[in-house]
Design a protein around this motif. Structure first.
Motif, PDB file in Angstrom:
ATOM      1  N   VAL A   1       0.729  -1.230   0.167  1.00 24.48           N
ATOM      2  CA  VAL A   1      -0.055   0.008   0.271  1.00 24.48           C
ATOM      3  C   VAL A   1       1.101   1.629   0.149  1.00 24.48           C
ATOM      4  CG1 VAL A   1      -1.352   1.230   1.114  1.00 24.48           C
ATOM      5  CG2 VAL A   1      -1.780  -1.432   1.452  1.00 24.48           C
ATOM      6  N   THR A   2       0.461   2.240  -0.898  1.00 25.76           N
ATOM      7  CA  THR A   2       1.590   3.518  -0.938  1.00 25.76           C
ATOM      8  C   THR A   2      -0.082   4.488  -1.262  1.00 25.76           C
ATOM      9  OG1 THR A   2       1.235   2.895  -3.577  1.00 25.76           O
ATOM     10  CG2 THR A   2       3.208   1.974  -1.840  1.00 25.76           C
ATOM     11  N   GLY A   3       0.703   5.872  -0.240  1.00 32.18           N
ATOM     12  CA  GLY A   3       0.157   6.811  -0.519  1.00 32.18           C
ATOM     13  C   GLY A   3      -0.963   7.180  -0.581  1.00 32.18           C
ATOM     14  N   GLY A   4      -1.727   6.484   0.899  1.00 37.45           N
ATOM     15  CA  GLY A   4      -2.764   7.059   1.086  1.00 37.45           C
ATOM     16  C   GLY A   4      -2.884   5.527   2.156  1.00 37.45           C
ATOM     17  N   THR A   5      -4.138   5.491   2.644  1.00 38.61           N
ATOM     18  CA  THR A   5      -5.296   4.404   3.369  1.00 38.61           C
ATOM     19  C   THR A   5      -6.264   3.503   3.447  1.00 38.61           C
ATOM     20  OG1 THR A   5      -6.057   5.953   4.439  1.00 38.61           O
ATOM     21  CG2 THR A   5      -4.028   5.522   5.881  1.00 38.61           C
ATOM     22  N   GLY A   6      -6.568   2.569   3.672  1.00 38.50           N
ATOM     23  CA  GLY A   6      -7.447   1.744   3.294  1.00 38.50           C
ATOM     24  C   GLY A   6      -8.252   0.059   4.702  1.00 38.50           C
ATOM     25  N   THR A   7      -8.672  -0.240   4.739  1.00 41.73           N
ATOM     26  CA  THR A   7      -9.024  -1.528   5.675  1.00 41.73           C
ATOM     27  C   THR A   7      -8.459  -2.608   4.500  1.00 41.73           C
ATOM     28  OG1 THR A   7     -10.666  -0.111   6.527  1.00 41.73           O
ATOM     29  CG2 THR A   7     -10.609  -2.195   6.866  1.00 41.73           C
ATOM     30  N   LEU A   8      -8.067  -3.942   5.396  1.00 42.59           N
ATOM     31  CA  LEU A   8      -7.337  -4.859   3.967  1.00 42.59           C
ATOM     32  C   LEU A   8      -7.925  -6.029   4.862  1.00 42.59           C
ATOM     33  CD1 LEU A   8      -4.509  -5.094   2.471  1.00 42.59           C
ATOM     34  CD2 LEU A   8      -5.506  -7.083   3.230  1.00 42.59           C
ATOM     35  N   ASN A   9      -9.016  -6.156   5.035  1.00 39.55           N
ATOM     36  CA  ASN A   9      -9.358  -7.817   5.612  1.00 39.55           C
ATOM     37  C   ASN A   9      -9.116  -7.611   7.661  1.00 39.55           C
ATOM     38  OD1 ASN A   9      -9.160  -9.063   3.155  1.00 39.55           O
ATOM     39  ND2 ASN A   9      -7.062 -10.603   3.861  1.00 39.55           N
TER      40      ASN A   9
ATOM     41  N   GLU B   1      -6.439  -1.632   9.379  1.00 37.75           N
ATOM     42  CA  GLU B   1      -6.100  -0.455   8.821  1.00 37.75           C
ATOM     43  C   GLU B   1      -4.596  -0.055   8.344  1.00 37.75           C
ATOM     44  OE1 GLU B   1      -6.168   4.082   9.595  1.00 37.75           O
ATOM     45  OE2 GLU B   1      -7.217   2.877  10.932  1.00 37.75           O
ATOM     46  N   VAL B   2      -4.413  -0.108   7.111  1.00 38.24           N
ATOM     47  CA  VAL B   2      -3.163   0.156   6.702  1.00 38.24           C
ATOM     48  C   VAL B   2      -3.023   1.036   6.141  1.00 38.24           C
ATOM     49  CG1 VAL B   2      -3.436  -2.678   6.401  1.00 38.24           C
ATOM     50  CG2 VAL B   2      -3.970  -1.421   3.981  1.00 38.24           C
ATOM     51  N   THR B   3      -1.278   1.614   5.690  1.00 36.75           N
ATOM     52  CA  THR B   3      -1.154   3.320   5.283  1.00 36.75           C
ATOM     53  C   THR B   3       0.171   2.567   4.453  1.00 36.75           C
ATOM     54  OG1 THR B   3      -1.173   4.953   6.022  1.00 36.75           O
ATOM     55  CG2 THR B   3       0.132   3.572   7.410  1.00 36.75           C
ATOM     56  N   ASP B   4       0.596   3.808   3.883  1.00 33.72           N
ATOM     57  CA  ASP B   4       1.248   4.115   2.880  1.00 33.72           C
ATOM     58  C   ASP B   4       2.863   2.917   3.866  1.00 33.72           C
ATOM     59  OD1 ASP B   4       2.574   5.771   1.021  1.00 33.72           O
ATOM     60  OD2 ASP B   4       4.437   5.811   2.675  1.00 33.72           O
ATOM     61  N   GLY B   5       3.062   2.567   2.989  1.00 34.14           N
ATOM     62  CA  GLY B   5       5.016   1.722   3.684  1.00 34.14           C
ATOM     63  C   GLY B   5       4.396  -0.057   3.750  1.00 34.14           C
ATOM     64  N   ASP B   6       2.701  -0.076   4.060  1.00 33.86           N
ATOM     65  CA  ASP B   6       2.644  -1.870   4.804  1.00 33.86           C
ATOM     66  C   ASP B   6       2.463  -2.036   3.558  1.00 33.86           C
ATOM     67  OD1 ASP B   6       2.262  -0.296   7.330  1.00 33.86           O
ATOM     68  OD2 ASP B   6       0.237  -0.311   7.573  1.00 33.86           O
ATOM     69  N   LEU B   7       3.590  -3.472   4.159  1.00 33.31           N
ATOM     70  CA  LEU B   7       3.077  -4.678   3.424  1.00 33.31           C
ATOM     71  C   LEU B   7       2.475  -5.744   3.551  1.00 33.31           C
ATOM     72  CD1 LEU B   7       4.538  -6.310   0.925  1.00 33.31           C
ATOM     73  CD2 LEU B   7       6.817  -6.872   2.255  1.00 33.31           C
ATOM     74  N   ILE B   8       2.046  -6.529   3.756  1.00 32.80           N
ATOM     75  CA  ILE B   8       1.145  -7.881   3.750  1.00 32.80           C
ATOM     76  C   ILE B   8       0.638  -8.618   3.501  1.00 32.80           C
ATOM     77  CG2 ILE B   8      -1.623  -8.036   4.257  1.00 32.80           C
ATOM     78  CD1 ILE B   8      -0.825  -4.416   3.646  1.00 32.80           C
ATOM     79  N   ARG B   9       0.509  -9.584   3.504  1.00 30.87           N
ATOM     80  CA  ARG B   9       0.878 -11.350   3.342  1.00 30.87           C
ATOM     81  C   ARG B   9      -0.397 -12.192   4.188  1.00 30.87           C
ATOM     82  NH1 ARG B   9       4.968 -15.420   1.492  1.00 30.87           N
ATOM     83  NH2 ARG B   9       6.253 -13.423   2.171  1.00 30.87           N
ATOM     84  N   ASP B  10      -1.522 -12.329   3.144  1.00 30.78           N
ATOM     85  CA  ASP B  10      -3.141 -12.795   4.250  1.00 30.78           C
ATOM     86  C   ASP B  10      -3.491 -13.796   2.685  1.00 30.78           C
ATOM     87  OD1 ASP B  10      -4.272 -14.338   5.729  1.00 30.78           O
ATOM     88  OD2 ASP B  10      -5.325 -11.575   5.936  1.00 30.78           O
ATOM     89  N   VAL B  11      -4.054 -14.760   2.841  1.00 31.83           N
ATOM     90  CA  VAL B  11      -5.146 -15.602   2.076  1.00 31.83           C
ATOM     91  C   VAL B  11      -6.454 -14.915   1.822  1.00 31.83           C
ATOM     92  CG1 VAL B  11      -5.656 -17.818   1.474  1.00 31.83           C
ATOM     93  CG2 VAL B  11      -3.387 -17.511   2.534  1.00 31.83           C
TER      94      VAL B  11
ATOM     95  N   GLN C   1      -9.541   3.623   1.972  1.00 31.34           N
ATOM     96  CA  GLN C   1     -10.305   5.151   3.040  1.00 31.34           C
ATOM     97  C   GLN C   1     -10.168   6.033   3.118  1.00 31.34           C
ATOM     98  OE1 GLN C   1     -12.194   4.289   5.130  1.00 31.34           O
ATOM     99  NE2 GLN C   1     -11.888   1.851   5.469  1.00 31.34           N
ATOM    100  N   SER C   2      -8.678   6.436   2.226  1.00 30.33           N
ATOM    101  CA  SER C   2      -8.062   8.124   1.628  1.00 30.33           C
ATOM    102  C   SER C   2      -9.024   8.397  -0.076  1.00 30.33           C
ATOM    103  CB  SER C   2      -6.928   7.716   2.134  1.00 30.33           C
ATOM    104  OG  SER C   2      -6.360   7.965   0.956  1.00 30.33           O
TER     105      SER C   2
END
Length: 223
Positions: A182-190, A193-203, A210-211
């Protein structure tokens, strides 16, 4: 769900750029602070070029290099598409193959820029060098890498990379194992809340912006 924040890692670099490496797979000497990739995806760096900075001319062989511009501009010099310019919300994918290529990425401006670089190992050795270029489109996930050999729009691979320039309240879903940056903003992932520079691994991906705007880089396997 696993989450790795860019800000938790050492920021290094070389030549005219500073970068944070989040994925350096064990296949290429990764350490305990970085993650392994997914499939043949082995490397992810979040980089900023200094004003007028450049990487310097350097070679690659048997490697696919995907560059995603987030801010500013890049001038591409090298043995493929020499002189090509790339600006924010554009992507280039280069296959070195057995032929190999040399390139230098240059920031032509008097301000920093920001670029993501991803590396993927090709599934077949000895391929010819090749180049692809993409413009991102709002609220669409654009496939910039992977797919079948019959699809001339992308470099073929079972490892898929999609990039989206997404606006507020846009929803993206995906089944199966994935990695997302995720870059340049925010969101909700599973539900997180995730934001700029967050790397996520999931199924199983369920992402809502959100932004006002966010870039989402999504990596998964074509099964």
């Amino acid at each position: 769900m696993q989450l790795l924040s860019k800000d938790s890692l050492h920021r290094g670099g070389f030549a005219g750029l500073k970068e944070t490496r989040l994925i350096v797979d064990n296949k290429i000497g990764g350490q305990s602070d970085t993650w392994n990739g997914l499939g043949n995806f082995i490397y992810l760096a979040d980089a900023r070029f200094s004003p007028k900075g450049q990487t310097g001319m350097h070679p690659h062989k048997e490697l696919d290099v995907i560059s995603i511009m987030l801010e500013g501009n890049i001038e591409h010099k090298g043995s493929m598409e020499n002189g090509k310019s790339m600006g924010a919300n554009q992507v280039q994918a280069q296959r070195a193959g057995g032929e190999g290529f040399v390139h230098n990425e240059i920031n032509p401006d008097n301000a920093e820029n920001r670029m993501l670089q991803l590396w993927v190992l090709p599934e077949v050795a000895g391929e010819p060098a090749s180049y692809q270029f993409y413009d991102l489109k709002k609220d669409q996930m654009v496939r910039v890498y992977g797919g079948s050999k019959s699809d001339s729009k992308t470099l073929d691979s079972q490892t898929i990379i999609e990039v989206g320039l997404l606006t507020k309240e846009t929803k993206i879903t995906k089944q199966g194992e994935f990695m997302a940056y995720v870059t340049g903003g925010t969101g909700t992932l599973n539900g997180v809340e995730v934001t700029d520079g967050d790397l996520i691994r999931d199924v199983g991906l369920d992402f809502t912006v959100q932004s006002e705007q966010v870039h989402l880089t999504l990596i998964y396997l074509n099964k």
